[in-house]
Structure formats: C-alpha cells, structure tokens
Design an enzyme around this catalytic site. Sequence first.
Site, PDB file in Angstrom:
ATOM      1  N   SER A  66       0.735  -1.185  -0.093  1.00  0.00           N
ATOM      2  CA  SER A  66       0.005  -0.042  -0.079  1.00  0.00           C
ATOM      3  C   SER A  66       0.859   1.407   0.136  1.00  0.00           C
ATOM      4  CB  SER A  66      -1.063   0.023   1.224  1.00  0.00           C
ATOM      5  OG  SER A  66      -1.779  -1.212   1.358  1.00  0.00           O
TER       6      SER A  66
HETATM    7  N1  SAH Z   1      -0.792  -4.730   4.274  1.00  0.00           N
HETATM    8  C1  SAH Z   1      -0.259  -4.908   2.972  1.00  0.00           C
HETATM    9  C2  SAH Z   1      -1.262  -4.476   1.751  1.00  0.00           C
HETATM   10  C3  SAH Z   1      -1.395  -5.754   0.719  1.00  0.00           C
HETATM   11  S1  SAH Z   1      -2.514  -5.307  -0.412  1.00  0.00           S
HETATM   12  C4  SAH Z   1       1.013  -4.131   2.862  1.00  0.00           C
HETATM   13  O1  SAH Z   1       1.251  -3.300   3.646  1.00  0.00           O
HETATM   14  O2  SAH Z   1       1.770  -4.758   1.826  1.00  0.00           O
HETATM   15  C5  SAH Z   1      -3.929  -6.540   0.209  1.00  0.00           C
HETATM   16  C6  SAH Z   1      -3.604  -7.864   0.671  1.00  0.00           C
HETATM   17  O3  SAH Z   1      -4.759  -8.324   1.080  1.00  0.00           O
HETATM   18  C7  SAH Z   1      -2.930  -8.913  -0.466  1.00  0.00           C
HETATM   19  O4  SAH Z   1      -1.880  -9.329  -0.291  1.00  0.00           O
HETATM   20  C8  SAH Z   1      -4.235  -9.634  -0.616  1.00  0.00           C
HETATM   21  O5  SAH Z   1      -3.533 -10.780  -1.040  1.00  0.00           O
HETATM   22  C9  SAH Z   1      -4.735  -9.854   0.528  1.00  0.00           C
HETATM   23  N2  SAH Z   1      -6.157 -10.323   0.616  1.00  0.00           N
HETATM   24  C10 SAH Z   1      -7.185 -10.140  -0.322  1.00  0.00           C
HETATM   25  N3  SAH Z   1      -8.278 -10.738   0.104  1.00  0.00           N
HETATM   26  C11 SAH Z   1      -7.931 -11.264   1.149  1.00  0.00           C
HETATM   27  C12 SAH Z   1      -8.648 -12.099   2.204  1.00  0.00           C
HETATM   28  N4  SAH Z   1     -10.107 -12.422   1.806  1.00  0.00           N
HETATM   29  N5  SAH Z   1      -8.378 -12.566   3.252  1.00  0.00           N
HETATM   30  C13 SAH Z   1      -7.042 -12.346   3.543  1.00  0.00           C
HETATM   31  N6  SAH Z   1      -6.260 -11.542   2.781  1.00  0.00           N
HETATM   32  C14 SAH Z   1      -6.777 -11.210   1.625  1.00  0.00           C
END
Ligand code: SAH
Length: 215
Positions: A66
């Site tokens: 993000s």
């Molecule tokens: N907090 C992360 C943001 C990653 S983007 C960072 O700082 O890098 C969002 C993430 O949510 C992705 O890795 C995606 O695979 C995950 N995601 C999407 N749907 C999800 C679900 N139902 N349960 C758990 N994780 C999920």
Amino acid sequence: MIINDSNRHKGLRNQLVRTIKAKGIKDKSVLDAVSKVPRHLFMDSGFIDFAYQDKPFPIGADQTISQPYTVAFQTELLKVEPGQKILEIGTGSGYQTAILIELKAEVYSIERQKELYTKVKKFLPKVGYVPKKLVFGDGYLGLPEHASFDGIIVTAGAPFVPKPLLEQLKIGGRLVIPVGDEVQVMTVFTRTGEKKFEKHEYGDFRFVPMLKEKN
Ligand code: SAH
C-alpha cells in the site's frame, strides 16, 4: 539476509515522513514508525529505487504494497496503544504489519495468497519484526479462536463489511475498513456496546479487492 539500511535510506524516509505529514498525518507515533520501517526491504528488488515515493507498488501475486500515506492514515484511525491486540487482514508485503509492531502492538495477520504468506513468514523475523501470529486463510472470517481484538485493520477493498470482524472486536475496539467495489470509502466502526457500533467515514481510497474464494 544482510540488512542494508543506509543513511541514504534513512534520509529518504525522513523526506517521506515530511510528505505524509504535509498530506495531513498528525499522529507522532505513526510518523515515527514510518521513519523507522525500512520500506525498501519490503519490495521486490526491481522497485527498490521507488521505495520512498508515496506510491503503491507491485509485490507479486497481483498484489501491491500500500501507499505509505494510506498505511499511515489507516494506522492513525486505528489509534493503537502499546500492548494492544490487533488483527490485520491482508498481510501482503508485511509493511503494515511492521508499522503496527513498531507501535508495540501484538499483531495477528491473515493473508489468503499462499505465495505471499510463505514469503512474508520468512522475511519479517529476518528484519526484526516478529508478529504474534501469521495465518494463511480467509480474512472474511477473522480469527475467532484468537478474538477479541482491540483493533482490526483491513488492507484490501471490502465489497461489504464482514460480520465476523465486527463480532471479534472488544467493546471500545475499532474496525478500520475500506468499503466499496471500484472505489472504497474508508470507514471506522467503533464497538460501543455488545450490539452497538458507531460508524464514521473518512473519504475515498482505492485498494486491491478483498477476495472471496481461496485458490
Ligand atoms: N498490508 C499490505 C497490503 C497488501 S494489499 C502491505 O502493507 O503490503 C492487500 C492484501 O490483502 C493482498 O496481499 C491480498 O492477497 C490480501 N487479501 C485479499 N483478500 C484477502 C482475504 N479475503 N483474506 C486475507 N487477505 C486477503
């Protein structure tokens, strides 16, 4: 892994802190955490030069790390106190996880992409960030076996508010969740009673979608 965090990286981080401060982030503990976490180590090596721009970047499996401003904004809304139990949905690169650990939270985090989960599980302890628990699973369900939580932060765009997440909040606890399909409204639910929640909205954001089915 050799931890490569030079003065140049620290300088770039201080600049990033000034940028997100100018965009409205006020909480000193959040700004301090951003100044400490070496974001360049959380990104694929091809993107290292961009690590301290205030932008999201690809991290594999069609996901992104993000934007720092968004991480700081959500963290500020979460109002983390040292020692609190926090659940994160969407571990991704582990950057947000590390920010929460800098704030001395006990962090539980769920990721649904096996590839990212496996990578982050090895990576975080190597750079000195040890979460309480990393789980490969479906964030829509929360973590009932470890509930209740002082705070829950969802880092993917949720088409609706998953009920289990509201149920797993302590009284006084907060759920910070971007809600919507194409565009998401940053929303905070505060549990004020067994069946009572207060809802506040904080503007539009764009996240990768929170996915329903597991691979
Ligand atoms: N907090 C992360 C943001 C990653 S983007 C960072 O700082 O890098 C969002 C993430 O949510 C992705 O890795 C995606 O695979 C995950 N995601 C999407 N749907 C999800 C679900 N139902 N349960 C758990 N994780 C999920």
